[in-house]
Design a protein around this motif. Structure first.
Motif, PDB file in Angstrom:
ATOM      1  N   PRO A  61       0.808  -1.220   0.000  1.00 23.41           N
ATOM      2  CA  PRO A  61       0.000   0.000   0.000  1.00 23.41           C
ATOM      3  C   PRO A  61       0.841   1.270   0.000  1.00 23.41           C
ATOM      4  O   PRO A  61       1.953   1.303   0.544  1.00 23.41           O
ATOM      5  CB  PRO A  61      -0.791  -0.115   1.303  1.00 23.41           C
ATOM      6  CG  PRO A  61       0.118  -0.883   2.215  1.00 23.41           C
ATOM      7  CD  PRO A  61       0.813  -1.872   1.324  1.00 23.41           C
ATOM      8  N   VAL A  62       0.300   2.296  -0.621  1.00 21.52           N
ATOM      9  CA  VAL A  62       0.963   3.600  -0.598  1.00 21.52           C
ATOM     10  C   VAL A  62       0.778   4.246   0.767  1.00 21.52           C
ATOM     11  O   VAL A  62       1.697   4.826   1.341  1.00 21.52           O
ATOM     12  CB  VAL A  62       0.397   4.519  -1.706  1.00 21.52           C
ATOM     13  CG1 VAL A  62       1.061   5.893  -1.635  1.00 21.52           C
ATOM     14  CG2 VAL A  62       0.611   3.893  -3.072  1.00 21.52           C
ATOM     15  N   GLU A  63      -0.432   4.128   1.300  1.00 21.36           N
ATOM     16  CA  GLU A  63      -0.740   4.683   2.616  1.00 21.36           C
ATOM     17  C   GLU A  63      -1.493   3.636   3.432  1.00 21.36           C
ATOM     18  O   GLU A  63      -2.378   2.959   2.932  1.00 21.36           O
ATOM     19  CB  GLU A  63      -1.573   5.957   2.506  1.00 21.36           C
ATOM     20  CG  GLU A  63      -0.780   7.193   2.124  1.00 21.36           C
ATOM     21  CD  GLU A  63       0.255   7.588   3.153  1.00 21.36           C
ATOM     22  OE1 GLU A  63       0.033   7.321   4.349  1.00 21.36           O
ATOM     23  OE2 GLU A  63       1.297   8.159   2.773  1.00 21.36           O
ATOM     24  N   ASP A  64      -1.115   3.499   4.683  1.00 23.05           N
ATOM     25  CA  ASP A  64      -1.726   2.537   5.589  1.00 23.05           C
ATOM     26  C   ASP A  64      -1.321   2.962   6.993  1.00 23.05           C
ATOM     27  O   ASP A  64      -0.320   3.659   7.181  1.00 23.05           O
ATOM     28  CB  ASP A  64      -1.219   1.124   5.267  1.00 23.05           C
ATOM     29  CG  ASP A  64      -1.812   0.071   6.186  1.00 23.05           C
ATOM     30  OD1 ASP A  64      -2.855  -0.486   5.830  1.00 23.05           O
ATOM     31  OD2 ASP A  64      -1.216  -0.189   7.261  1.00 23.05           O
ATOM     32  N   ASP A  65      -2.094   2.547   8.010  1.00 30.11           N
ATOM     33  CA  ASP A  65      -1.755   2.914   9.382  1.00 30.11           C
ATOM     34  C   ASP A  65      -0.355   2.438   9.754  1.00 30.11           C
ATOM     35  O   ASP A  65       0.391   3.143  10.444  1.00 30.11           O
ATOM     36  CB  ASP A  65      -2.782   2.313  10.358  1.00 30.11           C
ATOM     37  CG  ASP A  65      -4.107   3.064  10.323  1.00 30.11           C
ATOM     38  OD1 ASP A  65      -4.119   4.197   9.797  1.00 30.11           O
ATOM     39  OD2 ASP A  65      -5.115   2.522  10.814  1.00 30.11           O
ATOM     40  N   GLU A  66      -0.001   1.231   9.298  1.00 30.47           N
ATOM     41  CA  GLU A  66       1.318   0.700   9.608  1.00 30.47           C
ATOM     42  C   GLU A  66       2.418   1.516   8.926  1.00 30.47           C
ATOM     43  O   GLU A  66       3.494   1.738   9.487  1.00 30.47           O
ATOM     44  CB  GLU A  66       1.414  -0.760   9.167  1.00 30.47           C
ATOM     45  CG  GLU A  66       0.537  -1.707   9.961  1.00 30.47           C
ATOM     46  CD  GLU A  66       0.941  -1.788  11.418  1.00 30.47           C
ATOM     47  OE1 GLU A  66       2.156  -1.749  11.692  1.00 30.47           O
ATOM     48  OE2 GLU A  66       0.058  -1.868  12.287  1.00 30.47           O
ATOM     49  N   VAL A  67       2.141   1.956   7.719  1.00 31.34           N
ATOM     50  CA  VAL A  67       3.110   2.774   6.986  1.00 31.34           C
ATOM     51  C   VAL A  67       3.259   4.138   7.659  1.00 31.34           C
ATOM     52  O   VAL A  67       4.366   4.666   7.801  1.00 31.34           O
ATOM     53  CB  VAL A  67       2.693   2.929   5.511  1.00 31.34           C
ATOM     54  CG1 VAL A  67       3.662   3.847   4.770  1.00 31.34           C
ATOM     55  CG2 VAL A  67       2.619   1.571   4.825  1.00 31.34           C
ATOM     56  N   ARG A  68       2.132   4.706   8.080  1.00 29.44           N
ATOM     57  CA  ARG A  68       2.186   5.998   8.769  1.00 29.44           C
ATOM     58  C   ARG A  68       2.942   5.882  10.099  1.00 29.44           C
ATOM     59  O   ARG A  68       3.659   6.804  10.502  1.00 29.44           O
ATOM     60  CB  ARG A  68       0.766   6.521   9.002  1.00 29.44           C
ATOM     61  CG  ARG A  68       0.135   7.147   7.762  1.00 29.44           C
ATOM     62  CD  ARG A  68      -1.169   7.847   8.090  1.00 29.44           C
ATOM     63  NE  ARG A  68      -2.241   6.886   8.302  1.00 29.44           N
ATOM     64  CZ  ARG A  68      -3.021   6.417   7.324  1.00 29.44           C
ATOM     65  NH1 ARG A  68      -2.831   6.825   6.084  1.00 29.44           N
ATOM     66  NH2 ARG A  68      -3.986   5.557   7.592  1.00 29.44           N
ATOM     67  N   LYS A  69       2.778   4.739  10.770  1.00 21.64           N
ATOM     68  CA  LYS A  69       3.502   4.512  12.019  1.00 21.64           C
ATOM     69  C   LYS A  69       5.002   4.449  11.761  1.00 21.64           C
ATOM     70  O   LYS A  69       5.799   5.013  12.513  1.00 21.64           O
ATOM     71  CB  LYS A  69       3.029   3.209  12.665  1.00 21.64           C
ATOM     72  CG  LYS A  69       3.599   2.959  14.057  1.00 21.64           C
ATOM     73  CD  LYS A  69       3.232   1.570  14.574  1.00 21.64           C
ATOM     74  CE  LYS A  69       1.726   1.402  14.667  1.00 21.64           C
ATOM     75  NZ  LYS A  69       1.403   0.051  15.242  1.00 21.64           N
TER      76      LYS A  69
END
Length: 441
Positions: free
Chosen positions: A297-305
């Motif tokens: 994913p380009v954006e995801d909660d895990e990526v934002r974390k």
């Protein structure tokens, strides 16, 4: 009409958020406010007061000794002559005592590096992750760790611990200590200071202690004895992976009773992710799924974390490397990769930075624990064949996840001198190093 309705909804949502924030602050305030009870330890012979001012909350933390009649205090002073000289007033100095805080994040080798100070000898009082209790309590009571509240709480607990006062930490330990005795201190066995005389009390057969001392059999931890032992040591060191921003610790650097030294340990975020996917497997299911099905994913909660973690590390380092007045001579940035490749040299540099003698005992421990066999080199072990660990991650993580980390954590990698992998062939080519030779002044 629609505008009025929208404004009303926004107003209600704002009230809900404010109320929730106030509830979190209130719960933390209750923990940070020490109340005089028969169980409150008499620890500090100084009139210390600290104020928790974030979000307009004022919490005063007084040394309980200042509230007791002298005849009740006198018997407790016999073991604290040295400590009294160090912290008898806010204008006094640290009396030659060094206070070292090793800052890191999980899976950066901080347990290994922490041992450099734990193994120093009889002059060092070392604590392993005492803020674990604070984070756990805040998470349980509030449903999550609120950074704006956790930061000041971490700071105040650290300050008291560096002053050898365990009373504030006691309020976060579950189940609560009885008469200042606990069988629940997280990773007690990782602190030699908590497993030696006189802190090691006679073994109690019927009491279960999960984190029991491994080198010898001890009874549950008596925090008053731990405090006394701490006060009699020449230097104090704490390792923590829970402080998010160096800036929140500025009051510690400016406290005249402390001679603070901050060592920030960093590691290639790609290596950190690869290690966490193994050590915390159940928490990284999404990452494992992305690695398997090819859909990143380009954006995801895990990526934002991940982005948030990298940004916090980078911002703290940027502050430290700029050496503002409050950090002059107090900050050192160290890469895990450099320690793994040159453990003895980097350990000597850290000791030189702190102003503490580099002992033969530490040298011996490093020699023993940087040439470990595969049989003892587990996920949580501090015994590693360190040179082999440096870029081992390159062969255990898919290139697409490497690309994602490089995209999200690019500025952080650039600051610390980690090279980007142009393609999968470069990633797995052992002849190409992804570590730039870099000096941090």
């Amino acid at each position: 009409m629609r505008i009025k309705y929208t404004v009303s909804v926004i107003f209600i949502v704002a009230l809900v958020i404010i109320e929730k924030e106030n509830n979190i602050i209130s719960k933390v305030s209750d923990k940070l406010t020490l109340k005089l009870t028969p169980l409150t330890p008499v620890l500090l012979p100084s009139a210390s007061m600290f104020t928790f001012q974030e979000h307009n909350v004022s919490v005063s933390i007084f040394s309980q000794m200042d509230m007791l009649p002298y005849e009740h205090v006198k018997p407790h002073l016999k073991n604290f002559n040295q400590f009294s000289r160090e912290s008898v007033s806010p204008t006094s100095t640290s009396g030659g005592c060094k206070h070292i805080l090793l800052l890191a994040t999980t899976r950066t080798g901080s347990s290994f590096v922490g041992e450099f100070f734990n193994q120093q000898g009889s002059n060092m009082f070392y604590l392993f992750e005492p803020l674990w209790h604070v984070e756990r309590m805040l998470t349980v009571e509030t449903g999550g760790t609120n950074a704006s509240v956790a930061g000041p709480a971490y700071r105040d607990v650290l300050r008291q611990l560096f002053l050898c006062d365990f009373s504030l930490l006691e309020r976060f330990i579950e189940p609560p200590p009885q008469h200042h005795v606990t069988a629940s201190l997280f990773r007690r066995e990782s602190s030699l200071s908590l497993c030696e005389d006189p802190v090691c009390t006679p073994f109690v057969k019927k009491v279960f202690e999960r984190y029991h001392c491994r080198t010898r059999r001890c009874g549950p931890l008596n925090l008053t004895l731990a405090s006394q032992s701490c006060a009699q040591k020449q230097h104090r060191a704490i390792k923590s992976v829970r402080v998010r921003q160096l800036e929140t610790l500025r009051p510690l650097a400016e406290d005249p009773r402390l001679d603070m030294k901050f060592i920030q340990l960093v590691r290639d975020p790609r290596a950190v992710l690869a290690s966490r996917m193994v050590a915390f497997s159940s928490k990284y299911k999404n990452w494992k799924r992305w690695a398997m099905d090819g859909d990143v994913p380009v954006e995801d909660d895990e990526v934002r974390k991940l982005r948030g973690n990298c940004d916090n590390i980078r911002m703290s380092a940027e502050i430290g490397l700029k050496q503002p007045a409050w950090l002059q001579g107090r900050y050192l940035l160290v890469r895990y990769e450099d320690i793994a490749r040159f453990p003895m040299r980097k350990a000597a540099e850290m000791y030189e930075f702190t102003g503490i003698p580099f002992t033969a005992k530490v040298e011996k421990w490093i020699l023993k624990n940087t040439q470990a066999s595969k049989e003892v080199s587990g996920v949580y072990s501090t015994q590693k064949n360190s040179s082999e660990q440096v870029e081992k991650w390159r062969f255990s993580i898919p290139f697409k996840l490497v690309q994602l980390v490089e995209k999200v954590c690019g500025p952080t990698m650039t600051l610390f001198g980690y090279k980007f992998a142009a393609n999968e062939e470069m990633l797995t080519d052992k002849s190409i190093s992804l570590i730039e030779e870099k000096t941090f002044l």
